[in-house]
Design an enzyme around this catalytic site. Structure first.
Site, short mmCIF file in Angstrom:
data_model
loop_
_atom_site.label_atom_id
_atom_site.label_comp_id
_atom_site.label_asym_id
_atom_site.label_seq_id
_atom_site.Cartn_x
_atom_site.Cartn_y
_atom_site.Cartn_z
N GLY A 178 -0.10 -2.23 -11.25
CA GLY A 178 1.13 -2.38 -10.45
C GLY A 178 2.38 -1.96 -11.20
O GLY A 178 3.49 -2.12 -10.69
N LEU A 216 4.87 4.58 2.12
CA LEU A 216 4.51 4.07 3.45
C LEU A 216 5.16 2.69 3.60
O LEU A 216 5.05 1.85 2.71
CB LEU A 216 2.99 3.99 3.59
CG LEU A 216 2.24 5.31 3.35
CD1 LEU A 216 0.74 5.10 3.42
CD2 LEU A 216 2.66 6.37 4.36
N LYS A 250 -2.84 -8.54 -6.48
CA LYS A 250 -3.50 -9.20 -5.35
C LYS A 250 -3.58 -10.71 -5.56
O LYS A 250 -3.80 -11.17 -6.69
CB LYS A 250 -4.91 -8.63 -5.20
CG LYS A 250 -4.89 -7.15 -4.88
CD LYS A 250 -6.21 -6.47 -5.20
CE LYS A 250 -6.03 -4.97 -5.12
NZ LYS A 250 -7.18 -4.25 -5.69
N GLU A 288 -9.42 2.78 -3.13
CA GLU A 288 -8.31 2.01 -2.57
C GLU A 288 -7.50 2.90 -1.62
O GLU A 288 -7.14 4.02 -1.98
CB GLU A 288 -7.40 1.49 -3.68
CG GLU A 288 -8.12 0.49 -4.58
CD GLU A 288 -7.19 -0.28 -5.51
OE1 GLU A 288 -7.57 -1.38 -5.93
OE2 GLU A 288 -6.08 0.21 -5.81
N GLU A 300 -5.99 5.27 -5.03
CA GLU A 300 -6.65 5.41 -6.33
C GLU A 300 -8.08 4.91 -6.26
O GLU A 300 -8.47 4.23 -5.32
CB GLU A 300 -5.88 4.66 -7.43
CG GLU A 300 -5.93 3.16 -7.32
CD GLU A 300 -5.47 2.48 -8.61
OE1 GLU A 300 -5.43 3.12 -9.67
OE2 GLU A 300 -5.19 1.28 -8.55
N ARG A 304 -14.70 0.43 -11.96
CA ARG A 304 -15.25 -0.77 -12.60
C ARG A 304 -15.55 -1.83 -11.53
O ARG A 304 -15.18 -1.66 -10.38
CB ARG A 304 -14.22 -1.32 -13.58
CG ARG A 304 -12.90 -1.54 -12.87
CD ARG A 304 -11.87 -2.27 -13.67
NE ARG A 304 -10.55 -2.11 -13.10
CZ ARG A 304 -10.06 -2.78 -12.08
NH1 ARG A 304 -10.79 -3.69 -11.45
NH2 ARG A 304 -8.85 -2.56 -11.64
P1 ADP Z 1 -2.00 0.34 -9.65
O1 ADP Z 1 -2.97 1.30 -10.27
O2 ADP Z 1 -0.86 0.02 -10.56
O3 ADP Z 1 -2.66 -0.86 -9.05
P2 ADP Z 1 -1.81 1.61 -7.01
O4 ADP Z 1 -1.61 3.07 -6.85
O5 ADP Z 1 -3.17 1.07 -6.72
O6 ADP Z 1 -1.30 1.16 -8.46
O7 ADP Z 1 -0.78 0.84 -6.09
C1 ADP Z 1 -0.62 -0.55 -6.15
C2 ADP Z 1 0.13 -1.06 -4.94
O8 ADP Z 1 1.41 -0.39 -4.83
C3 ADP Z 1 -0.57 -0.76 -3.61
O9 ADP Z 1 -1.52 -1.75 -3.29
C4 ADP Z 1 0.62 -0.81 -2.68
O10 ADP Z 1 1.01 -2.16 -2.47
C5 ADP Z 1 1.74 -0.15 -3.47
N1 ADP Z 1 1.80 1.32 -3.23
C6 ADP Z 1 1.22 2.29 -3.97
N2 ADP Z 1 1.46 3.52 -3.42
C7 ADP Z 1 2.21 3.32 -2.31
C8 ADP Z 1 2.76 4.19 -1.29
N3 ADP Z 1 2.59 5.51 -1.34
N4 ADP Z 1 3.45 3.62 -0.29
C9 ADP Z 1 3.62 2.28 -0.24
N5 ADP Z 1 3.15 1.41 -1.16
C10 ADP Z 1 2.44 1.91 -2.18
#
Ligand code: ADP
Length: 462
Positions: A178, A216, A250, A288, A300, A304
């Protein structure tokens, strides 16, 4: 059945697993190993010498000081522990070294089995830009935005943002947990956001590479669990909704995600397993997605076992931790896609040692505790009365998981389970979780990734 991808790998067997992790996941993996008839090696830092899973392991070694950099992240110490105990495989759990390609490589080069994907898959998915490129090539729908890193010159960056359309989100290619993300609502804030995120990326992830995509505004976080063997078989095990997040972390997860048609899920699940075959992925993984207005957008892939894997185990009846170990041994998957049937509904609550209002970590000794029991209730934890929560690690101390025939019944079961759970001596987020399970919008499944933060703001204001 397809020819083995790698006969040498298919023939590798091991009888002892070193679990390179701590806390609830170390205990969880130990159970999985024991049920498979495997011996286990538990490791710990000085802060975790009293760990209960140390007592039930076949060997238990302290590998370094409390500071994780010198224990749970110390690759040489872990490899030495494996060597000393005769372990044939290393399970990295989640966090720590689980998505470290160099570690996976070092384990394999030491002649041991890394219970996870190949180093090259970890490296591809660990860089969010190369992951996005691989997914586009495999036909997986992605968030609008280029699959290349941002150039240095600001005029070109401005053009990219305009093409995508504001709001946009800037992300560090090497980001995770995050961190390393910044939302830019309009052109005004672009330059500053780029400078700040680049610096953060350089410092926290060792690479200044950034990329940009559409932000988004009201998506849900939906994920697909996959399981792949070394014989070319890949299956997906249903889906989870992990929209309940605070600071992109989460808090509550559920399976299945409410209100999404089975046809839509099947289409995206099929694309995920096809992508796994194309990139010759092995082991467990999670795709995800953000889900908005009926469309899925890949963000992403986690290479794991995930914290939230139990909700999928409860609905699919498949022990994902055991399956992960078996495919690492080269055993072909027994289950075909047609055999996967998900039934009922499952929730998981992450119980954290933290102040329920300030969210500051809470440390101290658990003086007394009562955990829920009964049909459809599972608690994954390593804590007990007398356990000392140390300041060194993540605040997750237990996962409370329920399963029931319907979502409404599963909510009621979770409400009751939370009501009888007591953890004394430290602060936990239990009051917050209890209040959340009384919330009507959540009960109706009307939430998105911003819901929990907004709900917390309203609570504070009230
Ligand atoms: P990390 O690897 O740090 O967990 P993620 O790419 O999985 O990062 O994103 C974590 C969270 O950030 C997502 O679950 C969502 O809440 C928010 N997020 C990531 N990308 C976007 C996007 N393009 N638009 C809106 N929210 C996003």
């Amino acid at each position: 059945m397809a020819e083995p991808l790698d006969k040498a790998l298919a023939e590798r067997r091991f009888d002892t697993v070193l679990i390179a992790n701590r806390g609830e996941i170390a205990a969880r993996i130990q159970h999985a190993c024991r049920e498979l008839g495997l011996k286990t090696v538990a490791i710990c830092s000085e802060a975790d010498r009293q760990a209960s899973y140390g007592k039930t392991a076949d060997s238990f070694l302290c590998i370094g000081p409390s500071n994780a950099a010198r224990s749970y992240l110390n690759q040489d110490a872990i490899l030495l522990a494996a060597h000393l105990t005769g372990a044939g495989a290393i399970h990295p759990g989640y966090g720590f070294l689980s998505e470290n390609a160099a570690f996976s490589d070092a384990v394999e080069k030491a002649g041991l089995v890394f219970i996870g994907p190949e180093a090259s898959s970890i490296a591809t998915m660990g860089d969010k830009i190369s992951a996005k490129r691989a997914m586009i090539a495999a036909g997986v729908p992605c968030v609008p935005g280029p699959d290349t890193s941002l150039p240095d010159d600001l005029a070109s960056i401005e053009r990219i943002a305009q093409e995508i359309g504001y709001p946009v989100i800037i992300k560090a290619a090497g980001g995770g947990g995050g961190r390393g993300m910044r939302v830019v609502p309009e052109a005004d804030g672009l330059h500053e956001a780029i400078a700040l995120t680049r610096e953060e990326a350089r410092q926290a992830f060792g690479s200044p590479a950034l990329y940009m995509e559409k932000f988004l505004e009201h998506p849900r976080h939906i994920e697909i669990q996959v399981l792949c063997d070394t014989h070319g078989n890949a299956i997906w095990l249903g889906h989870r909704d992990c929209s309940m997040q605070r600071r992109h972390q989460k808090v509550v997860e559920e399976a299945p995600a409410p209100g999404i048609s089975s046809e839509a899920i099947k289409a995206v699940g099929t694309v995920c397993v096809e992508a796994c075959r194309q990139i010759r992925y092995r082991g467990v993984g999670t795709f995800e997605f953000l889900y908005e207005n009926g469309s899925f957008y890949f963000i992403e892939m986690n290479t794991r076992l995930q914290v939230e894997h139990p909700v999928t185990e409860m609905t699919s009846g498949i022990d994902i931790a055991q399956a992960q170990i078996q495919v690492a041994q080269g055993v072909p998957l027994e289950t075909s896609q047609d055999d996967v049937t998900c039934t009922g509904h499952s929730f998981e609550c992450r119980i954290n040692a933290e102040d329920p209002d300030s969210f500051l970590p809470s440390v101290g000794t658990i003086t007394d505790l009562a955990l829920p029991e009964g049909p459809g209730i599972r608690v994954d934890t390593h804590i007990h009365a007398g356990y000392r929560v140390s300041p060194y690690y993540d605040s997750l101390i237990a996962k409370l998981i329920v399963h029931a025939p319907t979502r409404t019944e599963a909510m009621a079961r979770m409400r009751e389970a939370l009501a009888v759970t007591r953890i004394e001596g430290i602060s936990t987020n239990l009051p917050l979780l209890r209040a959340l399970f009384e919330d009507e919008s959540f009960a109706r499944g009307e939430t998105d990734i911003h819901y929990l933060e907004q709900w917390l703001q309203h609570r504070r204001a009230a």
